[in-house]
Design an enzyme around this catalytic site. Structure first.
Site, PDB file in Angstrom:
ATOM      1  N   TRP A 162     -17.034  -4.424  -1.937  1.00 42.64           N
ATOM      2  CA  TRP A 162     -16.879  -3.740  -0.649  1.00 42.64           C
ATOM      3  C   TRP A 162     -17.707  -2.464  -0.547  1.00 42.64           C
ATOM      4  O   TRP A 162     -18.089  -2.048   0.543  1.00 42.64           O
ATOM      5  CB  TRP A 162     -15.398  -3.422  -0.397  1.00 42.64           C
ATOM      6  CG  TRP A 162     -14.805  -2.349  -1.244  1.00 42.64           C
ATOM      7  CD1 TRP A 162     -14.340  -2.463  -2.511  1.00 42.64           C
ATOM      8  CD2 TRP A 162     -14.610  -0.975  -0.876  1.00 42.64           C
ATOM      9  NE1 TRP A 162     -13.862  -1.261  -2.970  1.00 42.64           N
ATOM     10  CE2 TRP A 162     -14.006  -0.324  -1.988  1.00 42.64           C
ATOM     11  CE3 TRP A 162     -14.870  -0.233   0.275  1.00 42.64           C
ATOM     12  CZ2 TRP A 162     -13.675   1.032  -1.972  1.00 42.64           C
ATOM     13  CZ3 TRP A 162     -14.530   1.122   0.288  1.00 42.64           C
ATOM     14  CH2 TRP A 162     -13.934   1.729  -0.816  1.00 42.64           C
TER      15      TRP A 162
ATOM     16  N   TYR B  50     -16.652  -4.328   7.750  1.00 42.66           N
ATOM     17  CA  TYR B  50     -15.455  -3.535   8.000  1.00 42.66           C
ATOM     18  C   TYR B  50     -15.252  -3.400   9.507  1.00 42.66           C
ATOM     19  O   TYR B  50     -15.885  -2.583  10.164  1.00 42.66           O
ATOM     20  CB  TYR B  50     -15.564  -2.169   7.295  1.00 42.66           C
ATOM     21  CG  TYR B  50     -14.995  -2.211   5.901  1.00 42.66           C
ATOM     22  CD1 TYR B  50     -15.315  -3.259   5.041  1.00 42.66           C
ATOM     23  CD2 TYR B  50     -14.122  -1.233   5.437  1.00 42.66           C
ATOM     24  CE1 TYR B  50     -14.787  -3.327   3.771  1.00 42.66           C
ATOM     25  CE2 TYR B  50     -13.590  -1.294   4.159  1.00 42.66           C
ATOM     26  CZ  TYR B  50     -13.929  -2.348   3.324  1.00 42.66           C
ATOM     27  OH  TYR B  50     -13.394  -2.418   2.062  1.00 42.66           O
TER      28      TYR B  50
ATOM     29  N   GLU C 241      -9.640   2.394  -5.660  1.00 45.96           N
ATOM     30  CA  GLU C 241      -9.218   3.751  -5.303  1.00 45.96           C
ATOM     31  C   GLU C 241      -8.007   4.227  -6.110  1.00 45.96           C
ATOM     32  O   GLU C 241      -6.971   4.597  -5.560  1.00 45.96           O
ATOM     33  CB  GLU C 241      -8.937   3.825  -3.804  1.00 45.96           C
ATOM     34  CG  GLU C 241     -10.177   3.528  -2.961  1.00 45.96           C
ATOM     35  CD  GLU C 241      -9.916   3.537  -1.471  1.00 45.96           C
ATOM     36  OE1 GLU C 241     -10.856   3.821  -0.701  1.00 45.96           O
ATOM     37  OE2 GLU C 241      -8.774   3.227  -1.053  1.00 45.96           O
TER      38      GLU C 241
ATOM     39  N   ASP D 127       0.854  -1.184   0.000  1.00 47.95           N
ATOM     40  CA  ASP D 127       0.000   0.000   0.000  1.00 47.95           C
ATOM     41  C   ASP D 127       0.890   1.234   0.000  1.00 47.95           C
ATOM     42  O   ASP D 127       2.119   1.128  -0.040  1.00 47.95           O
ATOM     43  CB  ASP D 127      -0.952  -0.004   1.200  1.00 47.95           C
ATOM     44  CG  ASP D 127      -2.327   0.560   0.843  1.00 47.95           C
ATOM     45  OD1 ASP D 127      -2.383   1.720   0.402  1.00 47.95           O
ATOM     46  OD2 ASP D 127      -3.328  -0.157   1.003  1.00 47.95           O
TER      47      ASP D 127
ATOM     48  N   HIS E  61      -2.669   2.959  -4.928  1.00 46.06           N
ATOM     49  CA  HIS E  61      -2.020   2.650  -3.646  1.00 46.06           C
ATOM     50  C   HIS E  61      -0.564   2.236  -3.883  1.00 46.06           C
ATOM     51  O   HIS E  61      -0.104   1.192  -3.417  1.00 46.06           O
ATOM     52  CB  HIS E  61      -2.800   1.570  -2.902  1.00 46.06           C
ATOM     53  CG  HIS E  61      -4.119   2.058  -2.380  1.00 46.06           C
ATOM     54  ND1 HIS E  61      -4.209   2.946  -1.325  1.00 46.06           N
ATOM     55  CD2 HIS E  61      -5.390   1.800  -2.771  1.00 46.06           C
ATOM     56  CE1 HIS E  61      -5.496   3.201  -1.085  1.00 46.06           C
ATOM     57  NE2 HIS E  61      -6.228   2.538  -1.960  1.00 46.06           N
TER      58      HIS E  61
ATOM     59  N   TRP F 261      -8.847  -2.954   8.255  1.00 51.41           N
ATOM     60  CA  TRP F 261      -7.895  -1.927   7.834  1.00 51.41           C
ATOM     61  C   TRP F 261      -7.315  -1.276   9.079  1.00 51.41           C
ATOM     62  O   TRP F 261      -8.032  -0.993  10.033  1.00 51.41           O
ATOM     63  CB  TRP F 261      -8.586  -0.904   6.945  1.00 51.41           C
ATOM     64  CG  TRP F 261      -9.193  -1.512   5.721  1.00 51.41           C
ATOM     65  CD1 TRP F 261     -10.509  -1.776   5.483  1.00 51.41           C
ATOM     66  CD2 TRP F 261      -8.494  -1.965   4.548  1.00 51.41           C
ATOM     67  NE1 TRP F 261     -10.674  -2.355   4.254  1.00 51.41           N
ATOM     68  CE2 TRP F 261      -9.449  -2.484   3.652  1.00 51.41           C
ATOM     69  CE3 TRP F 261      -7.137  -1.979   4.185  1.00 51.41           C
ATOM     70  CZ2 TRP F 261      -9.106  -3.013   2.412  1.00 51.41           C
ATOM     71  CZ3 TRP F 261      -6.798  -2.502   2.944  1.00 51.41           C
ATOM     72  CH2 TRP F 261      -7.771  -3.006   2.074  1.00 51.41           C
TER      73      TRP F 261
END
Length: 546
Positions: free
Chosen positions: A410, A435, A344, A206, A281, A486
């Site tokens: 997600w 999550y 993302e 990441d 990422h 996360w």
């Protein structure tokens, strides 16, 4: 009338059509069918486990119980091959029987009588999960790593028929924002196995850290694995109000350590799936190899949370980088799947990049979303050529889905529904249910720092991976569900345990137990017994609202 109602409940329990309404059978996740019986089977130093000859995986399944009995009870229970020992009714034995009539390779039949325990399964995984059920039925002291005195190691008599509702039952752990050492990873895998979770999704790269050593690119370990600062507290809109810990932070897993974890997980019947993020990422990798970016850098490994504009460029050297990296990764992980991220990914740099714009024109692509689809599909072809398949977050649907990709949904369930309707396999992991970085209480002052939101135990329990409205053929593409942890705000092992448990118990029932057998009130009753196991494990679980 009350006596009649109680009699009805008792009869239904005996028939296996609903969970038992007492604390004798504190099993999580609850099995498909359970028929109670009087009495108990007591393990002692004369107990033997009889297994089919020559299958090392079945031996591992048996050893999972033997190990606990040795550590907690001091009992040296032997594993004996069936061909070497005549099995007689009445002997103090746990007998494994291969049964080809059990179609699910994780399914099992467990029969506990006063004199013996019989376990039927068609594969080693079924025997292993039967051992986890026995483990939960034993006194909670079975979880101790020192010998517990004055305990009768008894299993209540019962008949159980069981198999999972879904083949994929997972947990994702982010080790990029905050690092876990190998021993901590093994402990997580132990807890997954206890809950009959069969997949460990390891988020290894990441913006804030690259965690896997790649021999062909040594700077990933030297540079990308370390950051010089880490944000303190929540991400604030006002840049001037942000505070940082200036201590150098990071970590890297050697390839030998990766192999060690994968082999350890195998003995617990847990598959390890690596995630190598692309095309977004990317900042940690770009800090070491800025030539893989659109701008050329310079970059430093991020100490801030969020989404960043600098992503991998679509030049040929980027694809060469990933083919080399993934070749090493696939040599380390025997899993069917490789997770390639895909989430993302801002398009700003691609919009301003001559190389990326040239590629769009040469390929006749509509826009940068189709460029991302090209990126994912190209990597999929390479991964497929090595006999593997890809999983990606639901953004890989944008611009056109790679032909053989499995979608991890997600951002709600809509991406999963779309993928299933297109004939693609799906793993459901919607944030509202899965999550585990969210708070567990509405009163945030009672809890350690979390990212925000509110995900209580009951909400997790309500999770149903198969959405309404799918046809029977479409629903078959829902492989299961997964919880995600996360770790922007979860710096250590103690905090990880607090966020995972007991919510993982609720998740395990959502992905294993038939819908008809689910009842939150009854689950809470059984959870009381499971928490005693947690206590013996010295697990730092969340105790709010229990």
């Amino acid at each position: 009338m009350k006596r009649v109602a109680l009699l009805f409940i008792s009869i239904m329990c005996m028939m296996g059509t609903m969970p038992a309404q007492n604390n004798t059978y504190n099993i999580v996740p609850f099995p498909v069918k359970l028929k109670s019986s009087p009495g108990q089977f007591v393990l002692n130093d004369k107990t033997q486990i009889i297994v089919p000859n020559g299958d090392i995986d079945i031996h591992n399944a048996a050893f999972s119980l033997l190990e606990r009995m040795l550590l907690a009870a001091g009992l040296h229970i032997n594993i004996v091959n069936a061909e070497e020992t005549p099995v007689k009714v009445g002997d103090n034995m746990i007998v494994f029987k291969l049964s080809r009539s059990i179609s699910n390779n994780e399914g099992y039949i467990l029969k506990v009588t006063k004199n013996r325990i019989e376990v039927e399964a068609s594969a080693a995984a079924g025997f292993f999960y039967a051992m986890q059920t026995i483990r939960q039925l034993l006194p909670p002291e079975i979880e101790k790593n020192t010998i517990a005195a004055n305990v009768t190691w008894a299993v209540p008599c019962v008949n159980i028929e069981d198999e999972p509702r879904y083949p994929y039952r997972g947990l994702m752990l982010d080790v990029c924002r905050h690092f876990s050492n190998i021993q901590e990873i093994k402990r997580y895998i132990d807890k997954l196995a206890f809950h009959k979770i069969n997949t460990f999704h390891w988020h290894l790269t990441d913006d804030q850290g690259w965690r896997i050593d790649i021999k062909a690119y040594p700077k990933l370990a030297e540079v990308s694995a370390w950051r010089n600062k880490t944000l303190i507290g929540h991400l604030l809109e006002n840049v001037n109000d942000r505070k940082y810990n200036q201590t150098r932070y990071g970590g890297i897993y050697s390839q030998n350590e990766i192999r060690e974890v994968v082999e350890y997980a195998k003995t617990k019947f847990v598959t390890v799936i690596p995630e190598i993020e692309m095309p977004g990422h990317a900042v940690a990798a770009l800090a070491a190899y800025p030539n893989l970016s659109c701008s050329g850098g310079p970059f430093e490994v991020e100490g801030l949370w969020g989404i960043f504009n600098d992503v991998y460029c679509t030049r040929e050297e980027t694809f060469q980088f990933f083919e080399t990296v993934l070749s090493e990764v696939m040599d380390l992980f025997p899993s069917k799947y490789i997770h390639i991220g895909g989430d993302e990914c801002p398009k700003l740099r691609w919009q301003r990049c001559y190389a990326c714009q040239t590629r769009i024109k040469e390929l006749g692509l509509k826009d940068e979303h189709e460029l991302q689809s090209y990126f994912i599909q190209r990597m999929e072809k390479f991964i497929n050529s090595k006999g593997k398949q890809i999983i990606g977050w639901d953004e890989i649907l944008e611009g056109g889905l790679a032909p053989n990709a499995t979608v991890m949904s997600w951002r709600g369930i809509e991406g999963g529904i779309d993928a299933a309707k297109q004939g693609h396999d799906v793993i459901m992991t919607p944030g509202d249910y899965c999550y585990f970085d969210r708070y567990q209480s509405q009163d945030k002052t009672q809890e350690p720092l979390a990212i925000g939101g509110y995900l209580p135990l009951e909400k997790v329990y309500e999770f149903d991976p198969t959405p309404a409205g799918l046809t029977a053929a479409e629903a078959k593409h829902i492989l299961g569900g997964q919880a995600n942890l996360w770790r922007e705000y979860i710096p250590n092992d103690t905090h990880v345990e607090y966020m995972l448990f007991p919510r993982l118990a609720a998740l395990s029932e959502a992905v294993w137990t038939p819908k008809a057998n689910k009842d939150y009130k009854e689950f809470r009753s059984r959870l009381t017994g499971i928490l005693k196991h947690y206590d013996s494990m010295q697990l730092g679980y969340c105790k709010l609202n229990l």
